[in-house]
Design a protein around this motif. Sequence first.
Motif, short mmCIF file in Angstrom:
data_model
loop_
_atom_site.label_atom_id
_atom_site.label_comp_id
_atom_site.label_asym_id
_atom_site.label_seq_id
_atom_site.Cartn_x
_atom_site.Cartn_y
_atom_site.Cartn_z
N GLY A 1 0.79 -1.21 0.00
CA GLY A 1 0.00 0.00 0.00
C GLY A 1 0.83 1.27 0.00
N GLN A 2 2.11 1.17 0.34
CA GLN A 2 2.97 2.35 0.39
C GLN A 2 3.82 2.50 -0.87
OE1 GLN A 2 2.77 4.56 2.65
NE2 GLN A 2 1.63 3.55 4.26
N TYR A 3 3.75 1.55 -1.77
CA TYR A 3 4.58 1.60 -2.98
C TYR A 3 3.99 2.57 -4.01
CZ TYR A 3 6.47 0.19 -7.53
OH TYR A 3 7.04 0.19 -8.77
N TYR A 4 4.87 3.28 -4.68
CA TYR A 4 4.43 4.00 -5.88
C TYR A 4 5.60 4.19 -6.83
CZ TYR A 4 6.46 8.48 -4.21
OH TYR A 4 7.30 9.47 -3.78
N ARG A 5 5.22 4.36 -8.08
CA ARG A 5 6.19 4.71 -9.12
C ARG A 5 5.51 5.68 -10.06
NH1 ARG A 5 9.21 0.76 -13.58
NH2 ARG A 5 9.73 2.44 -15.05
N VAL A 6 6.24 6.72 -10.43
CA VAL A 6 5.72 7.71 -11.37
C VAL A 6 6.72 7.87 -12.51
CG1 VAL A 6 4.94 10.07 -11.72
CG2 VAL A 6 4.49 8.92 -9.55
N ASP A 7 6.27 7.65 -13.73
CA ASP A 7 7.08 7.90 -14.93
C ASP A 7 6.55 9.14 -15.62
OD1 ASP A 7 8.47 5.58 -14.38
OD2 ASP A 7 7.24 4.36 -15.72
N GLU A 8 7.46 9.99 -16.03
CA GLU A 8 7.07 11.23 -16.69
C GLU A 8 7.96 11.46 -17.91
OE1 GLU A 8 6.02 15.29 -14.69
OE2 GLU A 8 8.17 15.33 -15.16
N GLU A 9 7.34 11.64 -19.07
CA GLU A 9 8.07 11.94 -20.29
C GLU A 9 7.67 13.32 -20.77
OE1 GLU A 9 8.13 8.96 -23.37
OE2 GLU A 9 7.69 7.38 -21.93
N VAL A 10 8.67 14.13 -21.07
CA VAL A 10 8.43 15.50 -21.51
C VAL A 10 9.16 15.72 -22.83
CG1 VAL A 10 8.64 17.95 -20.98
CG2 VAL A 10 8.23 16.30 -19.14
N SER A 11 8.41 16.12 -23.85
CA SER A 11 8.99 16.50 -25.14
C SER A 11 8.72 17.99 -25.35
CB SER A 11 8.37 15.69 -26.28
OG SER A 11 8.57 14.31 -26.07
N SER A 12 9.73 18.70 -25.77
CA SER A 12 9.54 20.14 -25.95
C SER A 12 10.29 20.62 -27.17
CB SER A 12 10.01 20.90 -24.71
OG SER A 12 11.35 20.62 -24.41
N LEU A 13 9.71 21.63 -27.80
CA LEU A 13 10.29 22.32 -28.94
C LEU A 13 10.25 23.81 -28.66
CD1 LEU A 13 8.37 20.47 -31.81
CD2 LEU A 13 10.74 20.03 -31.12
N TYR A 14 11.25 24.52 -29.12
CA TYR A 14 11.21 25.97 -28.93
C TYR A 14 11.83 26.68 -30.13
CZ TYR A 14 16.22 26.39 -28.02
OH TYR A 14 17.58 26.39 -28.15
N ALA A 15 11.47 27.93 -30.26
CA ALA A 15 12.05 28.81 -31.27
C ALA A 15 12.11 30.20 -30.66
CB ALA A 15 11.22 28.82 -32.55
N MET A 16 13.20 30.90 -30.91
CA MET A 16 13.31 32.27 -30.42
C MET A 16 14.25 33.06 -31.32
SD MET A 16 15.60 31.94 -26.96
CE MET A 16 17.37 31.65 -27.01
N ALA A 17 14.14 34.35 -31.21
CA ALA A 17 14.93 35.25 -32.05
C ALA A 17 15.51 36.35 -31.18
CB ALA A 17 14.07 35.85 -33.15
N ASP A 18 16.67 36.84 -31.60
CA ASP A 18 17.33 37.97 -30.94
C ASP A 18 17.40 39.14 -31.91
OD1 ASP A 18 18.28 36.68 -28.38
OD2 ASP A 18 19.17 35.35 -29.86
N MET A 19 17.01 40.28 -31.41
CA MET A 19 17.02 41.49 -32.22
C MET A 19 17.78 42.59 -31.52
SD MET A 19 13.04 41.41 -33.49
CE MET A 19 12.48 40.78 -31.90
N ALA A 20 18.43 43.43 -32.28
CA ALA A 20 19.15 44.58 -31.74
C ALA A 20 18.93 45.76 -32.68
CB ALA A 20 20.64 44.27 -31.59
#
Length: 1014
Positions: free
Chosen positions: A666-685
């Motif tokens: 009753g005290q056991y647990y397991r948690v699996d978590e998968e995260v996929s991410s994509l990003y895009a960004m730009a720098d301006m001056a």
Amino acid sequence: MRRLLFLSIALTLQAAAATATAQEASIATEAIPSQPLDRALNSLSRQTGLQFVYTTQVTGNPQTQAIPAGLPPEEGLRQMLSGTGLRYRYLNSTTVTIEAETASSAPAKAPAASQALAQTAAASPRAEVTSEEIETIEVVGTYSRSLEQAVDIKRAKIEFSDSIVATDVADFPEQNLAEALQRMPGVAIERNKGLGSKVNVRGLPSEYTYVSINDLATASGSSGREVEFDIFASEIIQRVTVQKSPSAADEEGGIAGSVQISTARPFDYDRGRLVVSAEGAYNSISEETDPKFSFLASDTWGDFGALVSFSRAERTNRTDSTSGINFRPMSRFLGASGSRGTQAADVLARDAGVIIRDRTDTDETNLIVFQDKVGDRVYLNDQEKWGATASLQYKPGDRFSLTFDAMLAGFDTTEDEYDAAAYSASSRSTLETIHEYDATTLSEYGMVVLRDVSYTATQHEFLSKERINETDYGQYSMALDWSGDTWAAHAMLGYSGAEKTLDYSNLKHVAYAPSRTRWAGNSGETVPSASPNTIDMYNAPERYLFEAYETTLEQVTDDKYAAQLDFEKALDLAFMPALRTVQVGARYTDKSKERNYGELKITGPSAGDTSWVNTRTLADSPLQWISDIAPGGDYRMKDLNWMQVSNEYARGAFRYPGFATPFEDGQYYRVDEEVSSLYAMADMAFDLGSVPVTVNAGARYVDTAVLSFGYHQVQNADGSTGYTDSPVSRKGRYDDILPSMNLSAELLDGLLLRAAASETLIRPALTDIAYRRTASWNSFRFTDGNPDLQPTYAKQWEIGLEKYLDHGGLLAVSYFHKKIDGVVVNSLTGVVENVPVYNANGTLNGNYDFDVYQPVNADGSYEVDGIELIAQVPLELLHSSLQGFGINANYTMLDSSLAGESDLGISTPMPGLAEKTYNLTVYYDNDRFDARVAYNHKDEYVESIGYNMYPIWREAYGQLDVSIGYRVIENVKVSLRGINMTDEVTSGYTMDPSFPTMYERSGRRISLDVRSTF
């Protein structure tokens, strides 16, 4: 990916004296042809010894002009940058930053003396490094120099951030990494028995802070996602940056902020390096002296480099404490069947004039409170901590590097707790006489507090508790960095893991007898009552009967894998000249946390035997005075001494051969978590009039899948409860788009306007997601996990002004606002009726209705507003006679609508949130001597909410630390350091300071350190 080029040269005064006169007018020996910026600056660094700092987000990598041989540095730079839209500016005598050009400002000139010094050095330039690494690691470091380097990092980054570098991390009287971080703006720590353990950023709870080491999310084996910083030795850390406004490239921003930790690499140094340090530290209460040893060795061989570091420390700390004096609702007695409940009601009416209309109505009875327990406690904490790093680098040039980093750590601690306690709310007891009650202090809540009461059958306890915590931590990563003329790429593979074992035992002896318990001074006390059957609880070992030797065993495995790939393209578009770079990337992480837990009570000399229960007494075991069991002598909180069983004896005598604590389904647990991410960004001056502006904007898409396992409780055919034969799983999923923007504008030379806006998240603790049920038998409560939990989100913005002064000086002010949604709170979600509860000897105590609580995302939004002030002022700016003196101060103030979860509707801040924190360091240093006095303060905050009803506050805490160092010879330094020199106590109260809950003293710590650098 942001990249900084930092060309670092080791300067020596001997070389300067020999060559400055001969080379004042001209130092260049060869022309520098037209070529990309990074190559041109490499060449110029080789000829001049200057260090160049720039970010490609601002500059790109444009083609520069050719410059002829023989020009002075300033003229060479001016011609080189002509037509690029860039300018140069001296940060100090040897460091030059490359920035966007303004129409109105001319390049800053270095002082004549600085020019002469800069012209003397000649060495190979340092290759390109990671985005935050702009500090030079010197043979002889000073605190003021480390502050300058931290300011350089802050100025170069477009986000709101603050940093500390190697000298400040390792060269102050910290006991671990958490305590090193507490001097940063907006950072405060949570203390546990005199030792910093968790980090709060901007007053928000520690679980709102995201932590990474070498760009890899950090595992620590804790029950949530927060990192237990006490496992990390500060000596093996090279730099820490607290980033308070995220960019799209950041894995997670953290609602409070992101703590980015970096370890050292061999090409961080201009030549081979060996640093050895040894320390002895004395604790004023335990009167023990603890050793610590560390070293770092680094060298490079052509294109290859290697670095190793190691630190090992022992710590023996004693804490004397009065604690456990919490509120208990009168429903404990009034709800009891038979005479216990009716007598409690009669005594309330007789002695306090409180008439109970319905003894079963908790809305009425929860407003009458008494003391739950009063304890006098001695804690003895023995720690062994070690940490090691290794780094292998291949760098055939400035455009390519391949780096393997490893970090290993071990943290083993044994904590002995010796507790003499009186449990007023025992299941056999009720009210006998109310000597004093308080219907005034908490009258606004309709509450009556029983301040001084005699009870019919207080449960007096002698508890010998032992907690053994063993944590092994490991992290490995491989990073590839490549840059071309206009393209750059970064790749990373990494693993972070922790294994923790917690072995707990509690030898419990109990004596039931009438006693009188009351608040007294800074704590509470239990004394004999007027009843003829009362006892002196500290001096009656024959009255205490053995109840159980309780054991629990918990094992946690925490694993995280990550892979990331980034691409950056520098642009020079005629139709959009402001757009300097674009960056895209992807990241995948796989996290898994598994927990096994079990408990077993030993009640006799063999398995299943209960012959010791209620027959064996405390006097049947060898007893020692508490002043002899724990080193350091007398109990410092009261004029008390008592006798107990030592944990050393208990472990050997009560654990029969073959004993093992079994894990429970009753005290056991397991948690699996998968995260996929994509990003895009730009720098301006670009320029707005005469003001150069830099902007970073982008968005991150995050997709999260959760799979949670646990044995679920079921009702058997005979009416008893049990668990499923195998783990049951539940899935959860959410995805989000998180935008972010950061902006900086140099309004005047050295005056920077900075602004940021973003949406960010912090994920729920894995233990809250876990699909399982745990029971609190004393509180008649089940707690369920919730795989459907969503993250807590924040929409936040910040604006600030930063004035950069000479010699690393900085004045800064910023205002930030956070709107937080989906705060995780525990909520009553159901009731399980007729749950059997058993006594320690296996007999049935009774059947009770158990409330079911579950973590849920609270409805509504909460807002946090704050102001942060920074003043880092070398006092030589005021007068030359004050050279070497300086002040480093910061202050953070919060105004929050975050509410705690009091079932009584009592308005309270979010647990863990402090409204004010500040730090002040006054220092003096030169090449041979340094002295520092530092004071850090954290305002009061709600530590927890007792029974989900009564806010328990931790009082404000301020600590004074000092450090004095003297460099005996060039490579050997001796330091004398002190922690908590004013011997501050840690204290708390429930709702009002007149109801103290804890008062503990951990003492001062004095250390002597010798450090050699070669």
